[in-house]
Write an enzyme that holds these catalytic residues in place. Structure first.
Site: not given
Ligand code: SF4
Length: 372
Positions: A79, A96, A103, A107, A110, A154-155, A186, A214, A216, A290, A333
């Site tokens: 995506e 983006c 991933c 998190c 996420c 993804g990271e 990011s 990121s 948080n 969000n 992210c």
């Molecule tokens: S916030 Fe980013 S690093 Fe964390 S699980 Fe989601 S995609 Fe992966």
């Protein structure tokens, strides 16, 4: 002459110099540097070359923000999101991009984390997102892509070698010519990955590459509770990595802070974050949470977002809030894979040479999907 078909070339994963060398090795005739330019600037695929991914399904997300999907040879999909950014000089578009399918970072806020990691993307599959967005999707809207942010699925530091190769391709002067200053990575804060990005930034031509963290959370306890990677890379280690990162003037360094009600939004949290950032020259970007599907938390109240930002500013921290809806979608992210993006509301399958208008409202998109 050897057969070009015998050695498939994936030019989107190669710099122009690499493409010239590989073309010679494959015994291809012609002018490979010109072919490379035509591929990146006009979207013309050179003979005997593979793009491997099958574009493009375009999806309206909300407002003017749009998503498109690349389907890979193994059936998995990537995506990418196109976000119009209003500026004083006119609207520009930010792309983006995803660096992985799914991933592994887990998190809790996420959407992508729910998938787990399916696999890494190759450099050509990362660059293909720019190529498709430029030559197969975005061309219909009239805006060219100006900025690229690695904030999709993804990271990036979990696939850093392919990400760095993709960046080398994107800035190539014979190809896409995206300035490094228009590219941001990011990361959740893998110190080894940050060090590798730092090595790239030290090279000529990459000094102005942008880094975003990121974060948080104000402390290890809260961060570990919402970002499991913090147990492996606690905030003190992260800070050391950031302080060691080469800082050239004008390169932006952003710390993203997704504001989650009841988790990290108290006044004391704000003070703690500002203290943590005090000796790091950065912008704190506050992003209202969000809610993902089945989220344990709601979105924050507007008054709480304003209170948090005002307190950070009073603490002397340069602080911004995401302004438009489109930016909210890509803000950090983990904010990309929200329900609106991941719900497939297909507008149409787009052939390799047919641009698509992304201006269809969601109800029309649903109708189109039913008819398909
Ligand atoms: S916030 Fe980013 S690093 Fe964390 S699980 Fe989601 S995609 Fe992966």
């Amino acid at each position: 002459m050897g057969s070009s078909a015998a050695i498939p070339l994936r030019p989107l994963g190669l710099t122009s110099a690499q493409f010239v060398t590989r073309s010679r090795e494959a015994g291809r005739r012609g002018a490979p540097r010109d072919e490379y330019k035509a591929l990146f600037r006009q979207g013309i695929v050179p003979p005997g070359c593979e793009l491997t991914d099958h574009p493009v399904t375009a999806t309206l997300v909300e407002g003017e923000t749009s998503k498109f999907v690349l389907r890979h040879e193994d059936g998995l999909e990537t995506e990418s999101v196109l976000i119009p950014m209003p500026r004083a000089s006119g609207t520009t578009t930010t792309l983006c991009v995803s660096s992985q399918i799914g991933c592994a970072m887990g998190c809790r806020f996420c959407e992508t984390a729910q998938m787990g990691l399916l696999r890494n993307l190759r450099a050509d599959q990362i660059v293909h997102q720019w190529w498709a967005g430029t030559h197969r999707v975005e061309r219909a809207s009239g805006n060219t892509i100006k900025n690229i942010v690695f904030m999709g699925m993804g990271e990036p530091t979990d696939n850093i070698d392919e990400v760095i190769q993709a960046i080398r391709v994107l800035v190539d002067h014979d190809g896409a010519m995206v300035p490094a200053s228009n590219i941001s990575i990011s990361t959740v804060g893998n110190p080894d990955g940050i060090a590798k990005i730092g090595e790239l930034v030290r090279e000529n031509g990459f000094h102005r590459l942008n880094l975003a963290l990121s974060l948080n959370a104000p402390n290890d306890e809260i961060r570990s509770s919402i970002m499991p990677v913090n147990k492996a890379w606690p905030m003190a280690r992260l800070k050391d990595a950031l302080l060691a990162f080469p800082r050239f003037s004008q390169a932006a360094f952003c710390v993203e802070y997704v504001l989650i009600p009841g988790v990290n939004d108290a006044d004391a949290h704000c003070d703690e974050v500002c203290a943590f950032l005090r000796d790091i020259r950065c912008s704190l970007n506050v992003i209202p949470y969000n809610p993902r599907r089945n989220s344990p938390w709601p979105a924050p109240a507007e008054s709480d977002v304003e209170r948090f930002i005002a307190r950070a500013v009073a603490n002397g921290q340069f602080t911004k809030r995401r302004g438009t809806k489109g930016r909210d979608v890509m803000a950090a992210c983990g904010q990309l894979g929200n329900e609106k993006i991941r719900n497939r509301k297909l507008i149409s399958d787009v052939g390799i040479s047919t641009p698509v208008s992304l201006g269809m409202p969601p109800h029309a998109a649903r109708d189109a999907e039913k008819q398909a």
